[in-house]
Design a protein around this motif. Structure first.
Motif, PDB file in Angstrom:
ATOM      1  N   ALA A 280     -21.600 -58.974 -58.939  1.00  0.00           N
ATOM      2  CA  ALA A 280     -20.266 -58.781 -59.520  1.00  0.00           C
ATOM      3  C   ALA A 280     -19.772 -57.347 -59.350  1.00  0.00           C
ATOM      4  N   ALA A 281     -20.682 -56.384 -59.478  1.00  0.00           N
ATOM      5  CA  ALA A 281     -20.290 -54.974 -59.360  1.00  0.00           C
ATOM      6  C   ALA A 281     -19.798 -54.643 -57.955  1.00  0.00           C
ATOM      7  N   VAL A 282     -20.392 -55.300 -56.963  1.00  0.00           N
ATOM      8  CA  VAL A 282     -19.984 -55.075 -55.571  1.00  0.00           C
ATOM      9  C   VAL A 282     -18.688 -55.833 -55.275  1.00  0.00           C
ATOM     10  N   LEU A 283     -18.564 -57.008 -55.878  1.00  0.00           N
ATOM     11  CA  LEU A 283     -17.393 -57.854 -55.631  1.00  0.00           C
ATOM     12  C   LEU A 283     -16.090 -57.133 -55.943  1.00  0.00           C
ATOM     13  N   ASP A 284     -16.084 -56.318 -56.987  1.00  0.00           N
ATOM     14  CA  ASP A 284     -14.867 -55.596 -57.382  1.00  0.00           C
ATOM     15  C   ASP A 284     -14.393 -54.632 -56.297  1.00  0.00           C
ATOM     16  N   LYS A 285     -15.308 -54.226 -55.418  1.00  0.00           N
ATOM     17  CA  LYS A 285     -14.973 -53.253 -54.384  1.00  0.00           C
ATOM     18  C   LYS A 285     -14.658 -53.902 -53.033  1.00  0.00           C
ATOM     19  N   VAL A 286     -14.712 -55.218 -52.985  1.00  0.00           N
ATOM     20  CA  VAL A 286     -14.453 -55.945 -51.741  1.00  0.00           C
ATOM     21  C   VAL A 286     -12.987 -55.812 -51.325  1.00  0.00           C
ATOM     22  N   THR A 287     -12.772 -55.520 -50.048  1.00  0.00           N
ATOM     23  CA  THR A 287     -11.413 -55.500 -49.488  1.00  0.00           C
ATOM     24  C   THR A 287     -11.094 -56.886 -48.950  1.00  0.00           C
ATOM     25  N   LEU A 288     -10.065 -57.489 -49.463  1.00  0.00           N
ATOM     26  CA  LEU A 288      -9.700 -58.843 -49.036  1.00  0.00           C
ATOM     27  C   LEU A 288      -8.886 -58.793 -47.742  1.00  0.00           C
ATOM     28  N   PRO A 289      -9.029 -59.817 -46.903  1.00  0.00           N
ATOM     29  CA  PRO A 289      -8.183 -59.898 -45.711  1.00  0.00           C
ATOM     30  C   PRO A 289      -6.790 -60.369 -46.104  1.00  0.00           C
ATOM     31  N   LYS A 290      -5.891 -60.416 -45.163  1.00  0.00           N
ATOM     32  CA  LYS A 290      -4.589 -61.037 -45.378  1.00  0.00           C
ATOM     33  C   LYS A 290      -4.706 -62.523 -45.050  1.00  0.00           C
ATOM     34  N   TRP A 291      -3.982 -63.339 -45.770  1.00  0.00           N
ATOM     35  CA  TRP A 291      -3.974 -64.781 -45.520  1.00  0.00           C
ATOM     36  C   TRP A 291      -2.539 -65.246 -45.248  1.00  0.00           C
ATOM     37  N   PRO A 292      -1.948 -64.825 -44.130  1.00  0.00           N
ATOM     38  CA  PRO A 292      -0.560 -65.200 -43.822  1.00  0.00           C
ATOM     39  C   PRO A 292      -0.436 -66.668 -43.452  1.00  0.00           C
ATOM     40  N   ALA A 293       0.771 -67.163 -43.542  1.00  0.00           N
ATOM     41  CA  ALA A 293       1.013 -68.578 -43.267  1.00  0.00           C
ATOM     42  C   ALA A 293       0.907 -68.911 -41.779  1.00  0.00           C
ATOM     43  N   GLU A 294       1.302 -67.969 -40.929  1.00  0.00           N
ATOM     44  CA  GLU A 294       1.345 -68.228 -39.490  1.00  0.00           C
ATOM     45  C   GLU A 294       0.554 -67.182 -38.709  1.00  0.00           C
ATOM     46  N   PRO A 295      -0.005 -67.572 -37.564  1.00  0.00           N
ATOM     47  CA  PRO A 295      -0.709 -66.601 -36.721  1.00  0.00           C
ATOM     48  C   PRO A 295       0.258 -65.651 -36.023  1.00  0.00           C
ATOM     49  N   ASN A 296      -0.223 -64.471 -35.694  1.00  0.00           N
ATOM     50  CA  ASN A 296       0.557 -63.458 -34.992  1.00  0.00           C
ATOM     51  C   ASN A 296       0.217 -63.565 -33.503  1.00  0.00           C
ATOM     52  N   ARG A 297       1.095 -64.197 -32.737  1.00  0.00           N
ATOM     53  CA  ARG A 297       0.793 -64.481 -31.338  1.00  0.00           C
ATOM     54  C   ARG A 297       0.593 -63.212 -30.504  1.00  0.00           C
TER      55      ARG A 297
END
Length: 324
Positions: A280-297
């Protein structure tokens, strides 16, 4: 020349060898796809990393149930192992990086992307993926990786080409880097013990490396292209043709899951604890990715060029046929 021939043959071999490790929901895939009480169960091949949090979250929130689907997850080390599983019918859907899908298509493996998955944050030093070194390492730049052992989860794939891009950008020669294959969750310990000189890691392994005193020397995905589309959810062309309604339901539920995860980062972090061993202590420091709706061609085209330069493709991938 001999090395290039070997690596190309190895890439084809990986694609033709179905490999999956462990299941988070028990049982095999033999009865996947069966309907029970109006609900269709589908097997999904995933990598146990932060990237796939939206699917676990969507399952928990009932987004897939609303579409008449139940997901059963099976984990593998990388997208290169998931691709043949989907192509052979072992999984109905899979998560894979874009390079694995382009390699598959160039080798006539019948796969088709059906939904977006993740994207880089596009911010140097604040991405979910990075090239890392140990706390006492003298390595300061990707150029310093020449002659060093660098761990990546799958050889001749997106992470190798992106690390090579970072080395080139820093003025180094990527051909002088010794790449070794290692699962993401094994990299922090290997780096900390000095078994490897550097590791290209993604979350949650990146946060673990930092908790051990390790540091970043480059954001490899950011070095490829701004807002890089990194991975997609996909199926086999045969399954898509035979089960268009299931595919559309999966696409809709996945889109809802991506949007929810992007809007509720705390819940996305929390769901990661259900399928990884991150503290849990490490989880707070996790950088999340982006989850966009569409791919960037445009970013995918940049990634394709890197793959061509590094000799990963038998023929030029047809993005019109591959992308959703």
């Amino acid at each position: 020349m001999r090395r290039r021939l070997f690596t190309r043959l190895a890439a084809v071999s990986v694609l033709l060898t179905a490999a999956a490790c462990g299941s988070s929901d028990g049982g095999g895939a033999s009865d996947a796809g069966a309907s029970s009480g109006g609900v269709t169960t589908v097997e999904v091949g995933l990598i146990p990393i932060v990237d796939v949090a939206p699917l676990y979250l969507g399952q928990e929130k009932g987004f897939f149930e609303k579409q008449g689907l139940k997901l059963r997850f099976t984990t593998a080390q990388g997208g290169a192992a998931i691709v043949p599983g989907v192509a052979s019918g072992q999984f109905q859907f899979g998560f894979s990086n874009v390079t694995s899908l382009m390699i598959a298509q160039s080798n006539n493996v019948p796969v088709k992307a059906v939904a977006n998955a993740i994207a880089s944050t596009g911010v140097e030093g604040k991405d979910f993926s990075a090239i890392t070194v140990g706390k006492d390492s003298p390595i300061r730049s990707p150029k310093d990786l020449e002659g060093k052992r660098v761990a990546i989860n799958t050889l001749k794939n997106i992470n190798e080409t992106s690390v090579r891009a970072s080395v080139r950008k820093a003025g180094g020669d990527p051909d002088k880097v010794e790449f070794v294959e290692l699962a993401f969750d094994q990299m922090p310990a290997a780096l900390d013990s000095g078994q490897i000189d550097a590791a290209q890691v993604v979350e949650p392994a990146l946060a673990t490396v930092k908790s051990q005193g390790g540091r970043e020397i480059a954001s490899n995905l950011v070095d490829v292209a701004p807002d890089l589309t990194v991975a997609l959810y996909f199926t086999s062309t045969r399954y898509a043709q035979q089960n268009p309604e299931v595919v559309e339901k999966f696409r809709k539920a996945t889109a809802e899951s991506l949007a929810y995860a992007d809007a509720h980062p705390d819940e996305a972090r929390q769901i990661v604890t259900t399928y990884t061993k991150i503290p849990a202590a490490v989880l707070d420091k996790v950088t999340l990715p982006k989850w966009p709706a569409e791919p960037n061609r445009a970013s995918i085209e940049a990634l394709m060029k890197l793959g061509e330069d590094d000799g990963l493709f038998k023929s030029t991938p047809d993005l019109d046929k591959l992308l959703p």
